[in-house]
Motif scaffolding. Structure first.
Motif, PDB file in Angstrom:
ATOM      1  N   GLU A 170      15.063  -3.995  -3.498  1.00 58.28           N
ATOM      2  CA  GLU A 170      16.312  -3.643  -5.029  1.00 58.28           C
ATOM      3  C   GLU A 170      15.074  -3.155  -5.622  1.00 58.28           C
ATOM      4  O   GLU A 170      15.256  -2.047  -6.790  1.00 58.28           O
ATOM      5  N   PHE A 171      14.037  -3.209  -6.371  1.00 55.41           N
ATOM      6  CA  PHE A 171      12.978  -2.444  -7.211  1.00 55.41           C
ATOM      7  C   PHE A 171      12.997  -0.883  -6.491  1.00 55.41           C
ATOM      8  O   PHE A 171      13.255  -0.170  -7.293  1.00 55.41           O
ATOM      9  N   ILE A 172      12.379  -0.670  -5.334  1.00 58.31           N
ATOM     10  CA  ILE A 172      12.986   0.790  -5.051  1.00 58.31           C
ATOM     11  C   ILE A 172      14.386   0.870  -4.903  1.00 58.31           C
ATOM     12  O   ILE A 172      14.520   2.796  -5.638  1.00 58.31           O
ATOM     13  N   ARG A 173      15.130   0.569  -4.858  1.00 54.05           N
ATOM     14  CA  ARG A 173      16.523   0.680  -4.324  1.00 54.05           C
ATOM     15  C   ARG A 173      17.017   1.639  -6.000  1.00 54.05           C
ATOM     16  O   ARG A 173      17.204   2.626  -6.687  1.00 54.05           O
ATOM     17  N   ALA A 174      16.882  -0.175  -7.397  1.00 49.93           N
ATOM     18  CA  ALA A 174      17.416   0.934  -8.805  1.00 49.93           C
ATOM     19  C   ALA A 174      16.343   1.963  -9.513  1.00 49.93           C
ATOM     20  O   ALA A 174      17.054   2.029 -10.681  1.00 49.93           O
ATOM     21  N   LYS A 175      15.052   1.393  -9.377  1.00 53.16           N
ATOM     22  CA  LYS A 175      13.902   2.061 -10.059  1.00 53.16           C
ATOM     23  C   LYS A 175      12.330   2.361  -9.302  1.00 53.16           C
ATOM     24  O   LYS A 175      12.019   2.682  -9.565  1.00 53.16           O
ATOM     25  N   GLY A 176      12.594   3.385  -8.267  1.00 54.71           N
ATOM     26  CA  GLY A 176      11.402   3.223  -7.438  1.00 54.71           C
ATOM     27  C   GLY A 176      11.049   4.888  -7.173  1.00 54.71           C
ATOM     28  O   GLY A 176      10.220   5.534  -6.411  1.00 54.71           O
ATOM     29  N   ASP A 177      11.295   5.116  -8.690  1.00 53.16           N
ATOM     30  CA  ASP A 177      10.676   6.876  -8.606  1.00 53.16           C
ATOM     31  C   ASP A 177       9.023   6.560  -8.613  1.00 53.16           C
ATOM     32  O   ASP A 177       8.411   5.515  -9.515  1.00 53.16           O
ATOM     33  N   TYR A 178       8.324   7.676  -8.563  1.00 53.43           N
ATOM     34  CA  TYR A 178       6.527   7.416  -8.268  1.00 53.43           C
ATOM     35  C   TYR A 178       6.568   6.770  -9.724  1.00 53.43           C
ATOM     36  O   TYR A 178       5.475   6.266 -10.377  1.00 53.43           O
TER      37      TYR A 178
ATOM     38  N   ARG B  42       3.186  -8.464  -8.330  1.00 45.75           N
ATOM     39  CA  ARG B  42       4.508  -9.019  -7.661  1.00 45.75           C
ATOM     40  C   ARG B  42       5.261  -8.905  -6.412  1.00 45.75           C
ATOM     41  O   ARG B  42       6.046 -10.070  -6.072  1.00 45.75           O
ATOM     42  N   PHE B  43       4.588  -7.651  -5.968  1.00 50.58           N
ATOM     43  CA  PHE B  43       5.399  -7.297  -4.678  1.00 50.58           C
ATOM     44  C   PHE B  43       3.981  -7.446  -3.085  1.00 50.58           C
ATOM     45  O   PHE B  43       4.553  -7.266  -2.009  1.00 50.58           O
ATOM     46  N   TYR B  44       2.452  -8.121  -4.057  1.00 46.28           N
ATOM     47  CA  TYR B  44       1.289  -8.159  -2.422  1.00 46.28           C
ATOM     48  C   TYR B  44       2.402  -9.667  -2.629  1.00 46.28           C
ATOM     49  O   TYR B  44       2.662 -10.906  -2.572  1.00 46.28           O
ATOM     50  N   PRO B  45       0.902  -9.999  -1.085  1.00 46.27           N
ATOM     51  CA  PRO B  45       0.838 -10.905  -0.637  1.00 46.27           C
ATOM     52  C   PRO B  45       0.453 -12.366  -1.903  1.00 46.27           C
ATOM     53  O   PRO B  45      -0.374 -11.623  -2.539  1.00 46.27           O
ATOM     54  N   PRO B  46       1.339 -13.178  -2.229  1.00 54.88           N
ATOM     55  CA  PRO B  46       1.146 -13.700  -2.372  1.00 54.88           C
ATOM     56  C   PRO B  46      -0.680 -14.759  -2.647  1.00 54.88           C
ATOM     57  O   PRO B  46      -0.842 -15.552  -1.904  1.00 54.88           O
ATOM     58  N   LEU B  47      -0.566 -14.914  -4.177  1.00 53.42           N
ATOM     59  CA  LEU B  47      -2.539 -15.897  -3.942  1.00 53.42           C
ATOM     60  C   LEU B  47      -2.105 -17.288  -3.948  1.00 53.42           C
ATOM     61  O   LEU B  47      -3.339 -18.028  -3.313  1.00 53.42           O
TER      62      LEU B  47
ATOM     63  N   LEU C 144       0.833  -0.789   0.157  1.00 53.69           N
ATOM     64  CA  LEU C 144       0.297   0.338  -0.556  1.00 53.69           C
ATOM     65  C   LEU C 144       0.780   0.830  -0.283  1.00 53.69           C
ATOM     66  O   LEU C 144       0.394   2.254  -0.730  1.00 53.69           O
ATOM     67  N   PHE C 145       1.491   0.911   0.669  1.00 52.64           N
ATOM     68  CA  PHE C 145       2.727   2.562   0.941  1.00 52.64           C
ATOM     69  C   PHE C 145       3.548   2.632  -0.552  1.00 52.64           C
ATOM     70  O   PHE C 145       3.355   3.534  -1.223  1.00 52.64           O
ATOM     71  N   LEU C 146       3.560   1.240  -0.947  1.00 52.50           N
ATOM     72  CA  LEU C 146       4.700   1.351  -1.967  1.00 52.50           C
ATOM     73  C   LEU C 146       3.949   1.630  -3.636  1.00 52.50           C
ATOM     74  O   LEU C 146       4.425   2.738  -4.376  1.00 52.50           O
ATOM     75  N   ARG C 147       2.889   2.378  -3.369  1.00 54.34           N
ATOM     76  CA  ARG C 147       1.348   2.006  -4.322  1.00 54.34           C
ATOM     77  C   ARG C 147       1.540   3.836  -4.277  1.00 54.34           C
ATOM     78  O   ARG C 147       0.727   4.045  -5.357  1.00 54.34           O
ATOM     79  N   ARG C 148       1.445   4.409  -3.439  1.00 51.91           N
ATOM     80  CA  ARG C 148       1.275   5.501  -2.889  1.00 51.91           C
ATOM     81  C   ARG C 148       2.310   6.262  -3.429  1.00 51.91           C
ATOM     82  O   ARG C 148       2.155   7.457  -3.089  1.00 51.91           O
ATOM     83  N   GLY C 149       3.633   5.691  -3.994  1.00 49.58           N
ATOM     84  CA  GLY C 149       4.910   6.441  -3.273  1.00 49.58           C
ATOM     85  C   GLY C 149       5.517   6.596  -2.494  1.00 49.58           C
ATOM     86  O   GLY C 149       6.835   7.037  -2.479  1.00 49.58           O
ATOM     87  N   ASP C 150       5.029   6.348  -1.001  1.00 50.74           N
ATOM     88  CA  ASP C 150       5.745   6.623   0.125  1.00 50.74           C
ATOM     89  C   ASP C 150       6.992   5.286   0.179  1.00 50.74           C
ATOM     90  O   ASP C 150       6.756   4.316   1.358  1.00 50.74           O
ATOM     91  N   THR C 151       7.651   5.640  -0.611  1.00 48.39           N
ATOM     92  CA  THR C 151       8.757   3.819  -0.426  1.00 48.39           C
ATOM     93  C   THR C 151       9.303   4.216   0.905  1.00 48.39           C
ATOM     94  O   THR C 151      10.148   2.938   1.460  1.00 48.39           O
TER      95      THR C 151
ATOM     96  N   ARG D 249       8.357   4.234   3.979  1.00 46.51           N
ATOM     97  CA  ARG D 249       6.968   3.812   4.720  1.00 46.51           C
ATOM     98  C   ARG D 249       7.015   2.311   4.562  1.00 46.51           C
ATOM     99  O   ARG D 249       7.240   1.256   5.032  1.00 46.51           O
ATOM    100  N   ALA D 250       7.573   2.236   3.264  1.00 43.43           N
ATOM    101  CA  ALA D 250       7.284   0.784   2.468  1.00 43.43           C
ATOM    102  C   ALA D 250       9.140  -0.170   2.959  1.00 43.43           C
ATOM    103  O   ALA D 250       8.482  -1.296   3.473  1.00 43.43           O
ATOM    104  N   ILE D 251       9.902   0.972   2.613  1.00 42.88           N
ATOM    105  CA  ILE D 251      11.253   0.463   2.745  1.00 42.88           C
ATOM    106  C   ILE D 251      10.782  -0.696   4.783  1.00 42.88           C
ATOM    107  O   ILE D 251      11.506  -1.574   4.840  1.00 42.88           O
ATOM    108  N   GLN D 252       9.929   0.899   5.486  1.00 44.19           N
ATOM    109  CA  GLN D 252      10.424   0.164   6.917  1.00 44.19           C
ATOM    110  C   GLN D 252      10.402  -1.473   7.207  1.00 44.19           C
ATOM    111  O   GLN D 252      10.308  -2.642   7.552  1.00 44.19           O
TER     112      GLN D 252
END
Length: 369
Positions: free
Chosen positions: A111-119, A133-138, A79-86, A88-91
């Motif tokens: 790794e995604f956030i580090r390499a290309k996690g811009d909004y 791919r970052f959601y809880p797996p179904l 959810l934080f990643l979707r908002r661009g609040d990387t 909080r997502a990192i925490q």
């Protein structure tokens, strides 16, 4: 029957029929009140359906019951990643890795956030579905997850007893209540005669009717049981600054002793600086999470004091300047924006913040090889 509902929702989700899964689960809301697996499953279904707002509500309900479940942390991080609040997502991803150092999704997300996690990139990934791919797996069976936890726990019954004892002491989620407030119920006379009869020579910030006083008191109790302690504190303050009779004010003060100190993740009804500055008395002793920068920091013995420039994350605006204090040095880097969790107080009539926790970016840490 109850287990079949969750299994049925799982099957629908595996076939990506999220709307049907949500409808099925919500039809059993009363049955599953305070059930961790129910809230987690429903939140994840909403997340995949693109309803991030509702997902956030249900994840928070689940978090009130259990804090460290990996799928819960994955969902909230997403959810934080979707908002661009990387930040909080990192925490959350780091917390997952503390418990499971080899967790593939958490590592991939970092790794995604580090390499290309811009909004802009995050928005594109949301649009084309790659964010999933970052959601809880179904494909993970929720029922199997439950049994995999039950079996080892059953083998160490003493450990289960201790854990349940601690959980029940902190929050009585089994019956949906916290402390027993029966001793604080208004008497028939208090409900009928809630207003101070003689107001001559007294000054009140709020002149309330009999109905308004009793409703405000009832709201404080209801918010407390719903873990909305800030909202409860506002109602208590309304009573304490009103023409309510002393016995009701005393019960309101006693109720304050049961309110808990929140964390960044558990705070609810977070007041804005503007709301507080406009009516400090109403928000006294509430907790707030505000962002900004610090200036003029100094140590006075073991205590730390500074000016907190609220809203000054970037050199564009300052909502206000609030004296901020901590019992010890919180280690705030003055050159960087900071989020502060603090208690609203006053000093010589001026709005102040009593600091309890801080958060600053760990971006630099992630960029280290």
């Amino acid at each position: 029957m109850a287990r079949d509902v969750l299994n049925g929702a799982e099957r629908l989700m595996k076939h990506r029929d999220f709307s049907s899964a949500i409808t099925l689960l919500e039809s059993r809301r009363e049955i599953y009140e305070n059930n961790f697996d129910y809230y987690l499953l429903l939140a994840t279904a909403c997340l995949y359906a693109g309803d991030a707002g509702t997902a956030s509500v249900y994840y928070q309900r689940a978090r009130e019951i259990k804090l460290t479940d990996t799928n819960l942390l994955l969902g909230q991080a997403a959810l934080f990643l979707r908002r661009g609040d990387t930040e909080r997502a990192i925490q959350y991803y780091l917390e997952i890795l503390e418990n499971e150092p080899d967790h593939k999704i958490a590592k991939s997300a970092l790794e995604f956030i580090r390499a290309k996690g811009d909004y802009n990139t995050i928005c594109r990934w949301i649009d084309d579905g790659r964010i999933e791919r970052f959601y809880p797996p179904l494909k993970a069976s929720w029922s199997k997850t439950i049994w995999s936890a039950v079996i080892p726990l059953a083998a160490c019954a003493l450990g289960v007893f201790v854990v349940l004892l601690v959980v029940n002491v902190r929050k009585s989620h089994v019956n949906g209540s916290r402390a027993d407030l029966s001793a604080f119920v208004l008497s028939a006379d208090e409900s009928k005669n809630a207003q101070e009869k003689d107001m001559a020579g007294s000054v009140y910030k709020f002149i309330l009717s009999n109905k308004e006083i009793t409703e405000s008191y009832a709201n404080a109790q209801r918010y407390f049981q719903s873990y909305r302690d800030n909202a409860a504190q506002v109602e208590i303050n309304r009573i304490l600054n009103s023409n309510a009779v002393p016995s009701i004010k005393q019960k309101a003060r006693l109720l304050m002793e049961y309110l808990a100190i929140p964390t960044f993740d558990t705070i609810t009804d977070n007041p804005s600086y503007g709301d507080v500055a406009g009516n400090v008395a109403l928000y006294m002793d509430c907790f707030a999470v505000w962002s900004g920068r610090v200036a003029n920091a100094e140590m006075r013995g073991t205590s730390y004091r500074c000016d907190f420039l609220v809203g000054y994350e970037t050199p564009e605006k300052i909502e206000g300047i609030v004296p901020l204090s901590f019992a010890s040095n919180p280690g705030i880097a003055s050159a960087q924006p900071v989020r502060v969790l603090g208690k609203i107080t006053t000093e010589n009539g001026r709005l102040c913040l009593e600091g309890h926790a801080v958060y600053q970016s760990v971006h630099d840490f992630l960029e280290k090889p």
